[in-house]
Design an enzyme around this catalytic site. Structure first.
Site, PDB file in Angstrom:
ATOM      1  N   GLU A 274      10.562  15.566  14.816  1.00 59.62           N
ATOM      2  CA  GLU A 274      10.964  15.375  13.424  1.00 59.62           C
ATOM      3  C   GLU A 274      10.240  16.414  12.565  1.00 59.62           C
ATOM      4  O   GLU A 274       9.017  16.341  12.404  1.00 59.62           O
ATOM      5  CB  GLU A 274      10.582  13.950  12.978  1.00 59.62           C
ATOM      6  CG  GLU A 274      11.082  13.609  11.602  1.00 59.62           C
ATOM      7  CD  GLU A 274      10.673  12.205  11.148  1.00 59.62           C
ATOM      8  OE1 GLU A 274       9.540  11.785  11.456  1.00 59.62           O
ATOM      9  OE2 GLU A 274      11.501  11.544  10.500  1.00 59.62           O
TER      10      GLU A 274
ATOM     11  N   CYS B 274      13.946  10.036   6.376  1.00 56.78           N
ATOM     12  CA  CYS B 274      13.991   9.522   7.747  1.00 56.78           C
ATOM     13  C   CYS B 274      15.382   9.698   8.340  1.00 56.78           C
ATOM     14  O   CYS B 274      15.537   9.872   9.537  1.00 56.78           O
ATOM     15  CB  CYS B 274      13.592   8.057   7.759  1.00 56.78           C
ATOM     16  SG  CYS B 274      14.551   7.063   6.616  1.00 56.78           S
TER      17      CYS B 274
ATOM     18  N   GLU C  18       9.776   0.601  10.415  1.00 57.98           N
ATOM     19  CA  GLU C  18      10.843   1.572  10.099  1.00 57.98           C
ATOM     20  C   GLU C  18      10.233   2.950  10.274  1.00 57.98           C
ATOM     21  O   GLU C  18       9.414   3.375   9.455  1.00 57.98           O
ATOM     22  CB  GLU C  18      11.312   1.391   8.641  1.00 57.98           C
ATOM     23  CG  GLU C  18      12.008   0.085   8.368  1.00 57.98           C
ATOM     24  CD  GLU C  18      13.361  -0.006   9.037  1.00 57.98           C
ATOM     25  OE1 GLU C  18      13.948   1.040   9.356  1.00 57.98           O
ATOM     26  OE2 GLU C  18      13.819  -1.132   9.250  1.00 57.98           O
TER      27      GLU C  18
ATOM     28  N   LYS D 243       0.839  -1.203   0.000  1.00 58.90           N
ATOM     29  CA  LYS D 243       0.000   0.000   0.000  1.00 58.90           C
ATOM     30  C   LYS D 243       0.872   1.249   0.000  1.00 58.90           C
ATOM     31  O   LYS D 243       1.449   1.617   1.018  1.00 58.90           O
ATOM     32  CB  LYS D 243      -0.939   0.046   1.209  1.00 58.90           C
ATOM     33  CG  LYS D 243      -2.021   1.115   0.989  1.00 58.90           C
ATOM     34  CD  LYS D 243      -2.637   1.645   2.255  1.00 58.90           C
ATOM     35  CE  LYS D 243      -1.829   2.696   2.945  1.00 58.90           C
ATOM     36  NZ  LYS D 243      -1.599   3.934   2.180  1.00 58.90           N
TER      37      LYS D 243
END
Ligand code: NAD
Length: 490
Positions: free
Chosen positions: A384, A287, A253, A178
């Site tokens: 983040e 990331c 992750e 997906k």
């Protein structure tokens, strides 16, 4: 086969492009211009059911029993096909994500390498056998875990699909992938290429759709054996809960707030431009973005000046221009979120050395931004931001550098710049992160296990360890005794 970029994309189920049962087809836009790029079908729950069913049927068919050499040949063929389609894929990805084509070309090359790595890694799949004593033979069978739900984010749509598909295919699993609803196009093309090279129908299915509906339905689907998720830590938390019933294998992750430690003895001719690359690559939407630059105090002012001068030389603009370093962000909504963090930093008292204001026009552009005078507990040093915003934090000595580096809920990557040959390995043992770079900004070579400590997740991608996530170890114990064992002595 030449493929028009502006086309309507169906769902990819059982080896073909199909219409969604729910009938929803959405515009996919170019974030750099706001213009429409194509139209893509979004999967509803019934479509997910169809895709899982097709993956289960493929698993029960020939695929899981395909010989390792045949799977290896198919993975190499898919690597060749990606390489041959690299121009089309590069344009499609660049226009869909808005990032610079120079970055995208590197990601496509890395995707090819990834399929090649796992094509070769198939040869390492083997079960142990060892002496267990008595009249018994013990050995292991490694079997595919089964149907894998793989969920990927928008920042590297093709490369994340490659990271996910290649080990799963190597292990003999079947997949329902997906992608993010905003960036489904290259994953759909990848599934078409997989079918073109001979990977059987149903082995690779792609169902773009919204996370909380389509994604959640897929993760909790009883026909799924394993969930591999890449995305934010907040969503990873939800996915982990959803995967619990019925129980599934899971790997996550997740996000990062990775430190980049610059010691006073570093070679600045390398440390400065590499640190600029490490945050502004993919416009910071990575990331592994080294978004916390920690600098030893005597060097701090000089480093901030040199870093800023170098960042000013970045060319921001048309993602399709090969000279561009930074394209647009993924959307104007995301750009506003990034800007919100900068505003928070302003309120917290940081110095905005450059950048800090969104670009004009229809595109989702945000300039390279440097925040100096940052303290480790500030929001901008903890959260983040996922945009081209770096926070520069001073440190006194090595011990304080390690303390600040570890002062984060995340633990994905850390980079160390020093000319002391002992310092890198010494700190590599102290910093809590899945990947440590010493005098290099790169983080994920093919075969180098990539993944997180702490809330950056668990499981490893792109390494031999990844295969373990897609394989069961089945123990087989055989009696070699001539006499009945009769354990109860009956
Ligand atoms: P996100 O978590 O919002 O979305 C990721 C994917 O999850 C998308 O496909 C989304 O549709 C889906 N999703 C959302 N809610 C869901 C739900 N309830 N159930 C199932 N699926 C759901 O992340 P994003 O904003 O698309 O991506 C950026 C994040 O990804 C950042 O945090 C970044 O650090 C992380 N990331 C991590 C890695 C890594 O290797 N560690 C690599 C790339 C990106």
């Amino acid at each position: 086969m030449a493929v028009a970029i502006e086309r309507e994309y169906g769902l990819f189920i059982n080896g073909e492009s199909v219409e969604p049962t729910a009938g929803e087809v959405r515009d996919v836009t170019e974030p750099a211009t706001g213009a429409a790029l194509g139209r893509a079908a979004m999967a509803g729950p019934e479509d997910v059911d169809r895709a899982v069913q097709s993956a289960r049927a493929a698993l029960a068919g020939a695929w899981a029993k395909t010989s390792p050499t045949e799977r290896s040949r198919l993975l190499h063929a898919l690597a060749d096909a990606i390489h041959e389609s690299r121009k089309e894929l590069a344009e499609l990805e660049t226009r869909n994500v808005g990032k610079a084509i120079s970055s995208v070309k590197g990601e496509i090359a890395a995707s090819v390498e990834n399929f090649r790595f796992f094509a070769s890694a198939i040869a390492t799949i083997e079960g142990r056998s060892h002496a267990v004593g008595g009249s018994a033979l013990y050995y292991q069978l490694r079997e595919p875990v089964g149907v894998c739900a793989q969920i990927i984010p928008w920042n590297y749509p093709l490369m994340m699909a490659a990271w996910k598909l290649s080990p799963a295919l190597a292990a003999g699993c079947t997949i329902v992938l997906k992608p993010d609803p905003a960036t489904p196009l290259t994953a759909l093309r990848l599934a078409e290429l997989a079918t073109d090279v001979g990977i059987p129908p149903g082995v690779v299915n792609v169902v773009p759709g919204d996370g909380p509906t389509t994604g959640a339905h897929l993760v909790s689907h009883p026909g799924v054996d394993k969930v591999a998720f890449t995305g934010s830590t907040a969503t990873g938390t939800e996915v982990m809960k959803l995967a619990a019933s019925p129980i599934k294998r899971i790997s996550l992750e997740l996000g990062g707030k990775s430190p980049n430690l610059v010691f006073a003895d570093a070679d600045l001719a390398d440390a400065v431009p590499s640190s600029v690359y490490a945050i502004y690559y993919a416009a910071g939407q990575s990331c592994d973005a080294r978004s916390r630059v920690l600098v030893e105090k005597p060097l701090y002012d000089d480093f901030v000046a040199q870093f800023t001068e170098t960042a000013k030389r970045l060319k921001v603009g048309d993602p399709l221009d090969s000279e561009t370093h930074m394209g647009s962000l993924i959307s104007r909504t995301h750009r506003d979120k990034v800007h919100g963090f900068v505003e928070t930093g302003r309120d917290e008292g940081v110095e905005i050395v450059i950048g800090g204001e969104p670009g004009d026009g229809d595109g989702a552009f945000y300039p390279p931004t440097v925040l100096a005078g940052v303290e480790t507990r500030m929001v901008v040093a903890q959260e983040e931001i996922f945009g081209p915003v770096v926070t520069v934090i001073p440190f006194e000595d090595e011990d304080e550098a390690v303390t600040i580096a570890n002062d984060s809920k995340y633990g994905l990557v850390a980079t160390i710049w020093t000319s002391d040959p002992a310092r890198g390995p010494r700190l590599a043992g102290k910093i809590k992160a899945g990947t440590i770079g010493v005098n290099t900004p790169y983080t994920a070579p093919p075969g180098g296990a990539f993944g997180g400590y702490k809330q950056s997740g668990f499981g490893r991608e792109v390494g031999l360890e990844t295969l373990d996530m897609y394989l069961e170890a089945k123990s087989v114990l055989v009696s070699t005794s001539r006499k009945p064992l009769n354990p109860f002595g009956l």
